[in-house]
Enzyme design. Sequence first.
Site, PDB file in Angstrom:
ATOM      1  N   LYS A   8      39.066 -19.023 -26.489  1.00 10.32           N
ATOM      2  CA  LYS A   8      38.900 -20.470 -26.614  1.00 10.32           C
ATOM      3  C   LYS A   8      39.077 -21.176 -25.271  1.00 10.32           C
ATOM      4  O   LYS A   8      40.033 -20.913 -24.545  1.00 10.32           O
ATOM      5  CB  LYS A   8      39.932 -21.005 -27.611  1.00 10.32           C
ATOM      6  CG  LYS A   8      39.819 -22.515 -27.847  1.00 10.32           C
ATOM      7  CD  LYS A   8      40.910 -23.008 -28.790  1.00 10.32           C
ATOM      8  CE  LYS A   8      40.828 -24.522 -28.942  1.00 10.32           C
ATOM      9  NZ  LYS A   8      41.893 -25.039 -29.812  1.00 10.32           N
ATOM     10  N   ASP A  19      44.047 -23.146 -25.966  1.00 10.10           N
ATOM     11  CA  ASP A  19      45.375 -23.002 -26.573  1.00 10.10           C
ATOM     12  C   ASP A  19      45.408 -22.106 -27.809  1.00 10.10           C
ATOM     13  O   ASP A  19      46.251 -22.301 -28.676  1.00 10.10           O
ATOM     14  CB  ASP A  19      45.875 -24.388 -26.969  1.00 10.10           C
ATOM     15  CG  ASP A  19      44.952 -25.022 -28.003  1.00 10.10           C
ATOM     16  OD1 ASP A  19      43.734 -25.110 -27.729  1.00 10.10           O
ATOM     17  OD2 ASP A  19      45.409 -25.392 -29.094  1.00 10.10           O
ATOM     18  N   CYS A  20      44.480 -21.156 -27.928  1.00 11.03           N
ATOM     19  CA  CYS A  20      44.457 -20.341 -29.153  1.00 11.03           C
ATOM     20  C   CYS A  20      45.469 -19.195 -29.055  1.00 11.03           C
ATOM     21  O   CYS A  20      45.341 -18.322 -28.193  1.00 11.03           O
ATOM     22  CB  CYS A  20      43.049 -19.787 -29.342  1.00 11.03           C
ATOM     23  SG  CYS A  20      42.949 -18.482 -30.556  1.00 11.03           S
ATOM     24  N   LYS A  47      29.487 -24.451 -29.214  1.00 10.15           N
ATOM     25  CA  LYS A  47      29.430 -23.006 -28.950  1.00 10.15           C
ATOM     26  C   LYS A  47      28.075 -22.607 -28.370  1.00 10.15           C
ATOM     27  O   LYS A  47      27.036 -23.021 -28.890  1.00 10.15           O
ATOM     28  CB  LYS A  47      29.672 -22.232 -30.259  1.00 10.15           C
ATOM     29  CG  LYS A  47      31.081 -22.432 -30.789  1.00 10.15           C
ATOM     30  CD  LYS A  47      31.228 -21.898 -32.203  1.00 10.15           C
ATOM     31  CE  LYS A  47      32.596 -22.297 -32.750  1.00 10.15           C
ATOM     32  NZ  LYS A  47      32.665 -22.203 -34.200  1.00 10.15           N
ATOM     33  N   VAL A  60      37.058 -16.997 -32.374  1.00  8.43           N
ATOM     34  CA  VAL A  60      37.630 -16.317 -31.206  1.00  8.43           C
ATOM     35  C   VAL A  60      38.996 -15.771 -31.608  1.00  8.43           C
ATOM     36  O   VAL A  60      39.599 -16.293 -32.538  1.00  8.43           O
ATOM     37  CB  VAL A  60      37.785 -17.284 -30.001  1.00  8.43           C
ATOM     38  CG1 VAL A  60      36.445 -17.624 -29.413  1.00  8.43           C
ATOM     39  CG2 VAL A  60      38.574 -18.529 -30.356  1.00  8.43           C
ATOM     40  N   HIS A 159      53.672 -22.098 -28.712  1.00  4.78           N
ATOM     41  CA  HIS A 159      53.135 -23.261 -29.429  1.00  4.78           C
ATOM     42  C   HIS A 159      54.253 -24.030 -30.120  1.00  4.78           C
ATOM     43  O   HIS A 159      54.290 -25.264 -30.080  1.00  4.78           O
ATOM     44  CB  HIS A 159      52.089 -22.809 -30.456  1.00  4.78           C
ATOM     45  CG  HIS A 159      50.733 -22.607 -29.858  1.00  4.78           C
ATOM     46  ND1 HIS A 159      49.650 -23.384 -30.154  1.00  4.78           N
ATOM     47  CD2 HIS A 159      50.291 -21.722 -28.931  1.00  4.78           C
ATOM     48  CE1 HIS A 159      48.588 -22.997 -29.456  1.00  4.78           C
ATOM     49  NE2 HIS A 159      48.959 -21.973 -28.717  1.00  4.78           N
ATOM     50  N   TRP A 206      46.818 -29.482 -30.874  1.00  5.22           N
ATOM     51  CA  TRP A 206      47.527 -29.809 -32.122  1.00  5.22           C
ATOM     52  C   TRP A 206      47.347 -31.268 -32.545  1.00  5.22           C
ATOM     53  O   TRP A 206      47.490 -31.595 -33.718  1.00  5.22           O
ATOM     54  CB  TRP A 206      49.021 -29.485 -32.002  1.00  5.22           C
ATOM     55  CG  TRP A 206      49.307 -28.032 -32.095  1.00  5.22           C
ATOM     56  CD1 TRP A 206      49.645 -27.182 -31.077  1.00  5.22           C
ATOM     57  CD2 TRP A 206      49.237 -27.211 -33.275  1.00  5.22           C
ATOM     58  NE1 TRP A 206      49.777 -25.900 -31.537  1.00  5.22           N
ATOM     59  CE2 TRP A 206      49.546 -25.892 -32.885  1.00  5.22           C
ATOM     60  CE3 TRP A 206      48.944 -27.470 -34.605  1.00  5.22           C
ATOM     61  CZ2 TRP A 206      49.569 -24.826 -33.785  1.00  5.22           C
ATOM     62  CZ3 TRP A 206      48.969 -26.416 -35.519  1.00  5.22           C
ATOM     63  CH2 TRP A 206      49.274 -25.108 -35.093  1.00  5.22           C
ATOM     64  N   LYS A 209      45.495 -32.212 -35.690  1.00  2.16           N
ATOM     65  CA  LYS A 209      46.089 -31.633 -36.918  1.00  2.16           C
ATOM     66  C   LYS A 209      47.354 -32.392 -37.304  1.00  2.16           C
ATOM     67  O   LYS A 209      47.669 -32.568 -38.483  1.00  2.16           O
ATOM     68  CB  LYS A 209      46.415 -30.154 -36.700  1.00  2.16           C
ATOM     69  CG  LYS A 209      45.206 -29.318 -36.315  1.00  2.16           C
ATOM     70  CD  LYS A 209      45.576 -27.852 -36.128  1.00  2.16           C
ATOM     71  CE  LYS A 209      44.401 -27.002 -35.717  1.00  2.16           C
ATOM     72  NZ  LYS A 209      44.261 -26.833 -34.281  1.00  2.16           N
TER      73      LYS A 209
END
Length: 212
Positions: A8, A19-20, A47, A60, A159, A206, A209
Amino acid sequence: MVLEISVKAAVGAPDVLGDCPFSQRALLTLEEKNIPYKSHLINLSDKPQWFLEVNPEGKVPVVKFDDKWVADSDVIVGILEEKYPEPSLVTPPEFASVGSNIFSSFVKFLKSKDPSDGSEQALLEELKALDDHLKANGPFIAGVKITAVDLSLAPKLYHLEVALAHFKNWTIPDNLTHVLNYIKLLFSRESFEKTKAAKEHVIAGWEPKVNA
């Protein structure tokens, strides 16, 4: 033989590692095994066509093994262990699920709008269980040597630390000394330094979310 891995890209910064935590887990495994690799940074909101052609689900990380792109960090880590057995990162089966509920507990607490819903307590219980385990078995989950379970947990703990500090002004309690020591050990590794996303990209990842 250089392996290709797609991971990512950062939100709003397509040339920077994103940040994956699952992408980072795969990168950490490559680093710890000293496997040469080339990363493709994928902007998940736009993508590239070639990426969707080799990986229609568009997830990913994906790694190219023998001309075939393979998704899912669990599967990728398993194949890397098989193809590159040295140094071994195999976690003894009895330790494989240690800390496995921490990430989901963290996400629940992070998104929670109700301080009395028990989500903070649930996360603290998971961290306390990890602390007890490390006290008895540490400094890593399976003893003195880092294994796959540590490389899976490290990005998730990163995270947790970054997002909860930013959105909830919350930090891991000082009395969980073994967890804090474990985090220090993991985050100070060269492999971790090289593969972690910048804090602002973790926060940006984040944001939608948390504020949903």
